[in-house]
Design a protein around this motif. Structure first.
Motif, mmCIF file in Angstrom:
data_model
loop_
_atom_site.group_PDB
_atom_site.id
_atom_site.type_symbol
_atom_site.label_atom_id
_atom_site.label_comp_id
_atom_site.label_asym_id
_atom_site.label_seq_id
_atom_site.Cartn_x
_atom_site.Cartn_y
_atom_site.Cartn_z
ATOM 1 N N TYR A 96 64.552 32.012 -5.421
ATOM 2 C CA TYR A 96 65.267 30.817 -4.970
ATOM 3 C C TYR A 96 65.179 29.703 -6.011
ATOM 4 C CZ TYR A 96 67.238 27.515 -1.628
ATOM 5 O OH TYR A 96 68.073 26.618 -0.999
ATOM 6 N N LYS A 97 64.012 29.578 -6.643
ATOM 7 C CA LYS A 97 63.830 28.512 -7.638
ATOM 8 C C LYS A 97 64.770 28.717 -8.831
ATOM 9 C CE LYS A 97 59.992 28.140 -10.115
ATOM 10 N NZ LYS A 97 58.525 28.014 -10.183
ATOM 11 N N ASP A 98 64.913 29.962 -9.263
ATOM 12 C CA ASP A 98 65.850 30.245 -10.368
ATOM 13 C C ASP A 98 67.257 29.799 -10.006
ATOM 14 O OD1 ASP A 98 63.919 31.263 -11.933
ATOM 15 O OD2 ASP A 98 64.411 33.388 -11.600
ATOM 16 N N LEU A 99 67.650 30.128 -8.768
ATOM 17 C CA LEU A 99 69.001 29.754 -8.326
ATOM 18 C C LEU A 99 69.154 28.243 -8.220
ATOM 19 C CD1 LEU A 99 69.595 32.497 -5.663
ATOM 20 C CD2 LEU A 99 71.151 31.954 -7.532
ATOM 21 N N LEU A 100 68.183 27.602 -7.582
ATOM 22 C CA LEU A 100 68.234 26.137 -7.430
ATOM 23 C C LEU A 100 68.383 25.476 -8.794
ATOM 24 C CD1 LEU A 100 65.485 24.721 -5.025
ATOM 25 C CD2 LEU A 100 67.958 24.447 -4.839
ATOM 26 N N ARG A 101 67.597 25.946 -9.745
ATOM 27 C CA ARG A 101 67.615 25.333 -11.079
ATOM 28 C C ARG A 101 68.931 25.587 -11.777
ATOM 29 N NH1 ARG A 101 61.245 25.623 -12.979
ATOM 30 N NH2 ARG A 101 60.743 23.832 -11.659
ATOM 31 N N ARG A 102 69.434 26.795 -11.656
ATOM 32 C CA ARG A 102 70.721 27.114 -12.295
ATOM 33 C C ARG A 102 71.842 26.275 -11.680
ATOM 34 N NH1 ARG A 102 73.385 31.974 -11.247
ATOM 35 N NH2 ARG A 102 71.432 33.036 -10.759
ATOM 36 N N TYR A 103 71.903 26.233 -10.344
ATOM 37 C CA TYR A 103 73.000 25.508 -9.683
ATOM 38 C C TYR A 103 72.914 24.003 -9.928
ATOM 39 C CZ TYR A 103 75.266 29.338 -7.200
ATOM 40 O OH TYR A 103 76.002 30.458 -6.906
ATOM 41 N N HIS A 104 71.695 23.481 -10.066
ATOM 42 C CA HIS A 104 71.562 22.028 -10.187
ATOM 43 C C HIS A 104 71.339 21.561 -11.614
ATOM 44 C CE1 HIS A 104 71.042 22.948 -5.938
ATOM 45 N NE2 HIS A 104 71.494 21.734 -5.701
ATOM 46 N N GLY A 105 71.445 22.491 -12.564
ATOM 47 C CA GLY A 105 71.397 22.104 -13.975
ATOM 48 C C GLY A 105 70.039 21.610 -14.427
ATOM 49 N N HIS A 106 68.975 22.229 -13.912
ATOM 50 C CA HIS A 106 67.611 21.830 -14.281
ATOM 51 C C HIS A 106 67.401 21.933 -15.797
ATOM 52 C CE1 HIS A 106 63.189 21.542 -13.711
ATOM 53 N NE2 HIS A 106 63.128 22.429 -14.699
ATOM 54 N N ASP A 107 67.796 23.071 -16.367
ATOM 55 C CA ASP A 107 67.555 23.286 -17.801
ATOM 56 C C ASP A 107 68.443 22.417 -18.687
ATOM 57 O OD1 ASP A 107 65.622 25.079 -17.150
ATOM 58 O OD2 ASP A 107 66.870 26.871 -17.473
ATOM 59 N N GLN A 108 69.577 21.984 -18.151
ATOM 60 C CA GLN A 108 70.467 21.121 -18.940
ATOM 61 C C GLN A 108 70.129 19.647 -18.751
ATOM 62 O OE1 GLN A 108 71.402 23.656 -16.965
ATOM 63 N NE2 GLN A 108 73.314 24.606 -17.623
ATOM 64 N N GLY A 109 69.047 19.379 -18.011
ATOM 65 C CA GLY A 109 68.657 17.992 -17.806
ATOM 66 C C GLY A 109 69.526 17.234 -16.809
ATOM 67 N N VAL A 110 70.251 17.968 -15.978
ATOM 68 C CA VAL A 110 71.112 17.307 -14.992
ATOM 69 C C VAL A 110 70.293 16.828 -13.792
ATOM 70 C CG1 VAL A 110 73.077 17.601 -13.442
ATOM 71 C CG2 VAL A 110 73.089 18.701 -15.691
ATOM 72 N N MET A 111 69.482 17.719 -13.264
ATOM 73 C CA MET A 111 68.648 17.362 -12.104
ATOM 74 C C MET A 111 67.349 18.152 -12.169
ATOM 75 S SD MET A 111 69.342 17.858 -8.031
ATOM 76 C CE MET A 111 70.799 16.860 -7.932
ATOM 77 N N GLU A 112 66.252 17.454 -11.948
ATOM 78 C CA GLU A 112 64.969 18.140 -12.011
ATOM 79 C C GLU A 112 64.621 18.737 -10.651
ATOM 80 O OE1 GLU A 112 61.936 15.677 -13.720
ATOM 81 O OE2 GLU A 112 60.353 16.943 -12.854
ATOM 82 N N ILE A 113 64.244 20.008 -10.657
ATOM 83 C CA ILE A 113 63.849 20.678 -9.409
ATOM 84 C C ILE A 113 62.344 20.942 -9.463
ATOM 85 C CG2 ILE A 113 64.177 22.716 -7.950
ATOM 86 C CD1 ILE A 113 66.764 21.208 -8.135
ATOM 87 N N ASP A 114 61.571 20.255 -8.632
ATOM 88 C CA ASP A 114 60.127 20.476 -8.591
ATOM 89 C C ASP A 114 59.817 21.842 -7.986
ATOM 90 O OD1 ASP A 114 60.839 17.635 -8.477
ATOM 91 O OD2 ASP A 114 58.671 17.296 -8.496
ATOM 92 N N ASP A 115 58.742 22.457 -8.453
ATOM 93 C CA ASP A 115 58.344 23.776 -7.934
ATOM 94 C C ASP A 115 58.221 23.783 -6.410
ATOM 95 O OD1 ASP A 115 58.281 24.721 -10.458
ATOM 96 O OD2 ASP A 115 56.089 24.759 -10.664
ATOM 97 N N LEU A 116 57.629 22.720 -5.880
ATOM 98 C CA LEU A 116 57.355 22.667 -4.438
ATOM 99 C C LEU A 116 58.613 22.826 -3.588
ATOM 100 C CD1 LEU A 116 55.337 22.035 -2.081
ATOM 101 C CD2 LEU A 116 55.910 19.628 -2.403
ATOM 102 N N TYR A 117 59.752 22.313 -4.097
ATOM 103 C CA TYR A 117 60.961 22.300 -3.267
ATOM 104 C C TYR A 117 61.644 23.673 -3.184
ATOM 105 C CZ TYR A 117 60.221 17.307 -4.170
ATOM 106 O OH TYR A 117 59.677 16.064 -4.301
ATOM 107 N N ALA A 118 61.172 24.621 -3.991
ATOM 108 C CA ALA A 118 61.797 25.951 -4.001
ATOM 109 C C ALA A 118 61.426 26.781 -2.767
ATOM 110 C CB ALA A 118 61.425 26.698 -5.273
ATOM 111 N N ILE A 119 60.638 26.208 -1.872
ATOM 112 C CA ILE A 119 60.339 26.876 -0.602
ATOM 113 C C ILE A 119 61.519 26.706 0.359
ATOM 114 C CG2 ILE A 119 59.196 24.840 0.409
ATOM 115 C CD1 ILE A 119 58.010 28.437 0.939
ATOM 116 N N GLU A 120 62.536 25.994 -0.063
ATOM 117 C CA GLU A 120 63.664 25.682 0.828
ATOM 118 C C GLU A 120 64.250 26.927 1.512
ATOM 119 O OE1 GLU A 120 67.401 22.582 0.654
ATOM 120 O OE2 GLU A 120 67.385 24.131 -0.864
ATOM 121 N N TRP A 121 64.195 28.090 0.869
ATOM 122 C CA TRP A 121 64.733 29.306 1.495
ATOM 123 C C TRP A 121 64.159 29.528 2.886
ATOM 124 C CZ3 TRP A 121 61.070 32.805 2.995
ATOM 125 C CH2 TRP A 121 59.816 32.736 2.366
ATOM 126 N N ALA A 122 62.883 29.115 3.068
ATOM 127 C CA ALA A 122 62.209 29.382 4.343
ATOM 128 C C ALA A 122 62.824 28.577 5.488
ATOM 129 C CB ALA A 122 60.721 29.066 4.226
#
Ligand SMILES: [Zn+2]
Length: 635
Positions: A511-537
């Motif tokens: 889920y974290k990989d997807l969240l980061r890809r969709y929200h542009g984490h690596d491109q510096g668009v939006m930072e996704i903290d590790d903790l929030y990747a539990i959202e799938w639950a």
């Protein structure tokens, strides 16, 4: 939202269950309301006593249908009579159900109304049992004989779609012994979902936090939805940290639950000889798997459009670098009231391009009590359209609040209602019921028309920005987020298929990989903290195999259809109205193709991205003009 009903009693029973689940008391203050703004249920049954009196007749009809067992292959005439009996029973039963269900939604604390709903539920189970012989028996009669019956008896024409669809299932219908084993496993296969529901709704201990203004905020599911949009950024982070921190405590348990659910989906697919759980899920409405895969691949190829939205959001909120908790606060506030009469006029004006036939029925519905409009104590919350009373009319439940969101919901629900109305006017009862795959098209189409209209009547830039911003947020939530969910479902089913264990930790990683890809984490668009990747639950839909993609495909289809109609493309309006009138007379993918939209090709998805970019062009133009003006003023 739409209250769905399919020609299967198991689905009805499930639908009733869902309605009961969602039947939480509306908390909004009571407003004095006019009878004109409530339902007229007398059109269904003149009195409660008349409803009660209908029950013995239904039971007798059930016996009559049950007596068809073993006779479907006797002759074309017998088959026709049995199908006629079944259909008229189902139609009556729907009416019976609508009365009880809506009566209870008017006041969920009313015990008598709740009792009527339970009677329907029990009768539904009996109905299922009385009619469960039909599909296996029809398959036993066999394709050759059924085709012969259809050719010699024109009265069976109405049932052609139904019979063809039954035959289509033949390769996936097993021996009686195997079918019994699957039926016996039914309770076990529902276990992961029901364990999850109990856990998520009743047992998690929710945190309470203190916000910067001293508010004590309890972060249960509705508290989270309320406080995550707060204007104070530190508070938003607090809300996210506490809420997702709570979920992450249960990562291992909820991982095991979702893993079990994925196993159930795969088990069903395997025993029924499908090539995977996705194929099983899309086969119900005969959707090509390619639709799902095109949705995912096109979206991935166009994530730059979503990233552009986030950059724009950062600019409008005045935040240097977005973090995931910055996703919910509204871009612009609108201090404007939309009383019901205004909402009705705006909606009517917005759908005017669909013609007189469309608007005149809406006006009739407005005036003849098809809607229960305002919130009041005890009334069910949310909004829906219930179209199960075939020969009456659709009913709509709203909780109208005089804000723009309420107008948008009004237009949305009337999209459902008009789809149902036009289908019922043009199709037999057997064929009027449309598939989930097309269910959200008419509703989101109306939202597109409403936006188009509001952009023309807005008084100033602030108002324009508000409508544009709300449309953008809608596309993010309905299209991109649902597609991300769809991709997650695909990934976890495939991972399990490769023999990889689906632990909670593994699910979080995927889920974290997807969240980061969709929200542009690596491109510096939006930072996704590790903790929030539990959202799938937190997403209950994952227990409903491959369902949510249909929100995304619906809005893609309606984007393309609306674009063509608004551009005045020759024949586009006719094709759209034909789609609505066709109801469930063919498979939804085919119906859409005939309307000029092939969901297995990139076109509809690209229309959605174009629409989103068009909206952002408009917003940026306004912002640029403003900035230029203020820098001139500063000089
Ligand atoms: Zn809807």
């Amino acid at each position: 939202m739409i209250a769905r009903h399919r020609n299967s009693l198991a689905a009805i029973a499930a639908g009733i269950f869902l309605l009961m689940q969602a039947g939480l008391a509306a908390e909004t203050a009571t407003k004095t309301h006019d009878i004109q703004d409530t339902w007229n249920l007398d059109e269904l049954y003149p009195t409660v006593a008349a409803w009660e009196a209908a029950r013995p007749g239904l039971e007798q009809q059930m016996d009559q249908v049950g007596a068809c067992k073993g006779k479907l292959g006797e002759s074309a005439a017998v088959l026709e009579r049995c199908l006629d009996d079944y259909t008229s029973l189902l139609k009556e039963f729907y009416r019976f159900y609508v009365y009880a269900s809506m009566g209870s939604d008017q006041d969920v604390s009313n015990q008598d109304a709740m009792g009527r709903r339970q009677i329907v539920s029990q009768l539904g189970t009996r109905f299922s049992q009385a009619t469960s012989f039909a599909s296996p028996e029809l398959l036993e009669v066999g394709e050759d004989k059924l085709r012969q019956y259809m050719s010699e008896n024109p009265g069976l024409g109405e049932y052609q779609m139904f019979l063809e669809d039954t035959l289509r299932q033949a390769p996936h219908t097993l021996s009686e012994e195997s079918e019994n084993v699957i039926a016996a496993a039914g309770n076990i296969s529902r276990a992961p979902g029901s364990i999850y529901n109990t856990f998520a709704n009743a047992e998690i201990e929710w945190p309470t936090i203190t916000l910067s203004d001293g508010t004590e905020a309890r972060l249960d599911q509705s508290g989270y939805t309320k406080y995550r949009a707060t204007g104070n950024r530190d508070d938003r982070q607090k809300v996210f940290d506490a809420f997702w921190g709570t979920w992450s405590k249960y990562e291992r348990t909820l991982g095991a639950t979702l893993d079990a659910s994925v196993s159930v989906h795969s088990f069903r697919a395997n025993v029924r000889k499908y090539d995977g759980a996705l194929q099983l899920a899309v086969s119900g409405d005969n959707i090509p798997e390619q639709v799902y895969r095109t949705l995912v691949s096109e979206t991935n190829a166009n994530l730059a459009t979503l990233h552009r939205y986030f950059r724009l959001r950062a600019r409008m909120l005045g935040i240097e670098k977005l973090r995931y908790f910055d996703i919910y606060p509204p871009l612009v506030a609108l201090d404007k009231e939309f009383p019901l009469e205004v909402g009705k006029q705006l909606t009517l004006a917005a759908v005017a391009p669909l013609g007189e036939e469309y608007t005149s029925v809406m006006e009739k519905g407005f005036n003849e009590r098809w809607m229960d409009v305002y919130p009041r104590k005890g009334k069910r919350s949310g909004a829906y359209m219930n179209g199960a009373a075939y020969d009456v009319h659709p009913y709509l439940l709203l909780n109208y609040n005089d804000d723009y969101e309420s107008v948008s919901t009004l237009a949305h629900e009337w999209g459902h209602a008009m789809h149902t109305y036009l289908s019922a006017q043009n199709q037999s009862f057997t064929n009027y019921n449309y598939a989930t795959f097309t269910a959200e098209i008419a509703s989101t189409f109306n939202e597109a028309l409403l936006l188009d209209h509001m952009l023309r009547v807005a008084r100033d830039d602030d108002e324009l920005l508000y409508y544009l911003g709300s449309a953008l947020e809608n596309i993010r939530g309905t299209f991109f987020r649902q597609t991300m969910f769809a991709e997650f479902e695909l990934a976890i089913h495939e991972a399990q298929g490769r023999g990889e264990p689906l632990t909670g930790q593994k699910l979080t990683e995927i889920y974290k990989d997807l969240l980061r890809r969709y929200h542009g984490h690596d491109q510096g668009v939006m930072e996704i903290d590790d903790l929030y990747a539990i959202e799938w639950a937190y997403i209950p839909h994952f227990y409903n195999s491959f369902y949510v993609y249909q929100y995304a495909t619906s809005i893609a289809a309606s984007s393309l259809l609306a674009e063509k109609v608004l551009a005045g493309e020759e024949g586009a309006l006719d094709r759209y109205m034909t789609l609505l009138k066709a109801g469930g007379s063919d498979y939804p993918y085919e119906l859409l193709k005939r309307a000029g939209v092939d969901m297995a090709t990139p076109d509809p998805y690209r229309a959605t991205f174009d629409r989103m970019n068009m909206i952002m062009d408009k917003i940026e133009a306004i912002l640029d003009t403003r900035e230029a003006a203020s820098s001139t003023a500063a000089r």
